[in-house]
Structure formats: structure tokens, C-alpha cells
Design an enzyme around this catalytic site. Structure first.
Site, PDB file in Angstrom:
ATOM      1  N   LEU A 165     -71.157   8.183 -19.164  1.00  0.00           N
ATOM      2  CA  LEU A 165     -70.880   6.875 -19.768  1.00  0.00           C
ATOM      3  C   LEU A 165     -69.367   6.764 -19.906  1.00  0.00           C
ATOM      4  CD1 LEU A 165     -73.367   6.241 -22.738  1.00  0.00           C
ATOM      5  CD2 LEU A 165     -73.005   4.776 -20.768  1.00  0.00           C
ATOM      6  N   ASP A 166     -68.786   5.669 -19.430  1.00  0.00           N
ATOM      7  CA  ASP A 166     -67.339   5.478 -19.552  1.00  0.00           C
ATOM      8  C   ASP A 166     -66.912   5.526 -21.013  1.00  0.00           C
ATOM      9  OD1 ASP A 166     -67.108   5.171 -16.824  1.00  0.00           O
ATOM     10  OD2 ASP A 166     -67.142   2.988 -16.875  1.00  0.00           O
ATOM     11  N   PRO A 167     -65.667   5.943 -21.287  1.00  0.00           N
ATOM     12  CA  PRO A 167     -65.185   5.977 -22.677  1.00  0.00           C
ATOM     13  C   PRO A 167     -65.349   4.647 -23.408  1.00  0.00           C
ATOM     14  CG  PRO A 167     -63.663   7.148 -21.261  1.00  0.00           C
ATOM     15  CD  PRO A 167     -64.672   6.514 -20.352  1.00  0.00           C
TER      16      PRO A 167
ATOM     17  N   ALA B 117     -67.674   2.537 -23.053  1.00  0.00           N
ATOM     18  CA  ALA B 117     -69.094   2.226 -23.255  1.00  0.00           C
ATOM     19  C   ALA B 117     -69.681   3.109 -24.344  1.00  0.00           C
ATOM     20  CB  ALA B 117     -69.863   2.424 -21.951  1.00  0.00           C
TER      21      ALA B 117
END
Length: 294
Positions: free
Chosen positions: A37-39, A41
């Protein structure tokens, strides 16, 4: 300790930050997450411990559900608010019906071009590293599936929210970008939350900031339970012994259920023992991953 803990990742953290915290709390090194998960998100991030790291790839195959917010009339180089604004357009003339029709046109199996700001590699170099140097390269479109788009809320063209159920490999940022391009005004993702990963839900997740050794022990999910999204079949012990030894069995008497070709199943002996994950092809049935607890 072997099993899976359903973690909720907050914004501002990397997925590896979550793994590091779980390692520290569990006091063990063999820990891995099940899909970055992207930072920017937040959301559900199942983390595997011990022998459960063997099933990371299978959990990653699960359908995902994301709650996404997007803004029409703005395009950034990253397709989200982290990037530089490339263009802005007036989107006030776009009607709700046009937005709904556009969104629903992306349902099903579609070709999606991944964003430049992604961890995919080209000639051994990650795309985001090239993007940071101002280099844009051709990316091949990939087949992905959008199973459903629900709970669409159009508060304004500046704030559209929807829940997207999709296959592994889907870039929600690219979906937002493509919606904007189809409406000819551009779009940017403004928020992203993963609310479900297979059978792992937001409601049952433990916030990473609240994780303690006691909570970990209380909420850890067995390897068998973590694979609930796969259908179950039962074989008798005679065939089970062959499967345990890596034999591919070509005998329809092995199971009573209807077993499809090239589909993974949870395999149990008729005495209730969980063997692992198996698949049938034209030459027979074989365990792909032996997971029996010795």
C-alpha cells in the site's frame, strides 16, 4: 508463531514500516506483507508470520476492494496529490449521468496502462526512478478486472467517491486518470483506502499503532483460516497420502465434489486434516503447496 494478522495501515507509513513493527512486537524475523500500500494510502494489509509466509503469493491473488476519492479537472504526473500538477481544466459542465456512465464503462476485464510512478521494472530499473529523472517510457497495457464499482457518491466534480472491487495488479490511480481522460477533463486520485483484501476486512483489522503482543496472539489467524477464499474439497486418506508425497493423482474417485480444471482448492482429508492448496489439470490433481501442520 505461525499465521496471519489483519493489520490496518495508516497514511504516512510504508508497508515495510508495518512489517518492522510486527517483527518487533512478535519478536521474530520471518514476517512479510501481502501487497504494498502506498504511503499516502491507508487500509487493510494482512501480514504473514512464520510458516504463513509460504502463502503470501496466494493472499496477494485475492480480490481487493478500495474506497477511492477523485477530483475531476486536474492531472498530476503521479495521478494523485503527491505529484506535480500538469494541467487543470474546467469540469463544471460534466453532468452526474456522464460521470456515472463513464465510471461504469470500466467494469469487466480491461486493458490498463500502469503509471510511470510505480514499482514496476523496465530493463531492471523501476519506473518511478525513471519518472523522477523526467524520463517517460512506453508501458505495455495489462489485463485487469474491475468486478464492481459501488457506493458512488458525487458530492461535486471536486469530490467523487466510490468503492472499487478489482483484481490483483490494478492501479486505482490509473483508473482515476483514465476516467478523467475519457471525460476529456482529466482527473486525479485524492484519497485511497483498501477496505477489503479477500476475506480480510477493515472492520476486523487491528490498527498498527494499537498492536501489542497480547493483541497479536489474540487475533492471529491460522494458515488454514487465512485461505478461506479458496473453495474446499475433500479426499479420502489413501489419496491424501499420495498427495502428501507429491504424487499427481489421475483418479476421479479421489473426490466427491465437482473439481474444475486449473483452479486452486483447499484440500482436506476426510478425517478433517488440512493438506494444503491443490489444482487439477488434464494429467490429474496435485498439491501445489503442502501446508500440513506436522
Amino acid at each position: 508463531m505461525n499465521g496471519v494478522i489483519n493489520i490496518y495501515k495508516n497514511t504516512g507509513m510504508t508497508s515495510f514500516d508495518v512489517v518492522a513493527i510486527v517483527r518487533r512486537v512478535a519478536k521474530m524475523k520471518k514476517v512479510g506483507h501481502t501487497g504494498t500500500l502506498d504511503p499516502a494510502a491507508s487500509g487493510v494489509l494482512p501480514v504473514c508470520l512464520g510458516k504463513a509466509t509460504k502463502i503470501i503469493d496466494y493472499i496477494m491473488e485475492n480480490k481487493k476492494v478500495y474506497r477511492v476519492n477523485l477530483k475531476l479537472g486536474m492531472v498530476t504526473d503521479t495521478y494523485d496529490l503527491e505529484g506535480e500538477v500538469l494541467r487543470e481544466e474546467d469540469a463544471s459542465h460534466i453532468t452526474k449521468d456522464e460521470i456515472l456512465n463513464c465510471i461504469n464503462s470500466f467494469l469487466g476485464t480491461i486493458d490498463q496502462v500502469p503509471p510511470m510512478y510505480s514499482a514496476l521494472k523496465q530493463n531492471g530499473v523501476r519506473l518511478y526512478e525513471l519518472a523522477r529523472q523526467g524520463i517517460e517510457v512506453h508501458r505495455e497495457a495489462r489485463k485487469i478486472t474491475i468486478y464492481s464499482i459501488e457506493n458512488i457518491k458525487i458530492e461535486s466534480n471536486d469530490n467523487i467517491q466510490m468503492d472499487v472491487c478489482c483484481s490483483k495488479g490494478t492501479y486505482i490511480r490509473s483508473l482515476c486518470y483514465d476516467i478523467g481522460e475519457k471525460l476529456n477533463v482529466g482527473a486525479t486520485m485524492t484519497a485511497l483506502e483498501r477496505i477489503q483484501n479477500g476475506t480480510f476486512t477493515k472492520e476486523e483489522a487491528i490498527n498498527i499503532e494499537d498492536l501489542t503482543e497480547e493483541l497479536l496472539e489474540k487475533h492471529i489467524i491460522s494458515i488454514e483460516k487465512a485461505l478461506d477464499s479458496f473453495e474446499k474439497i475433500t479426499v479420502n486418506e489413501k489419496f491424501g497420502k499420495l498427495l502428501r508425497n507429491g504424487v499427481k493423482v489421475f483418479d476421479n474417485r479421489m473426490y466427491s465434489e465437482e473439481v474444475e480444471f486449473n483452479k486452486l482448492y483447499r484440500v482436506y482429508e476426510d478425517n478433517g486434516v488440512f493438506l494444503g492448496l491443490g489444482k487439477r489439470d488434464e494429467k490429474g490433481f496435485k498439491l501445489e503447496k503442502l501446508l500440513i501442520e506436522e
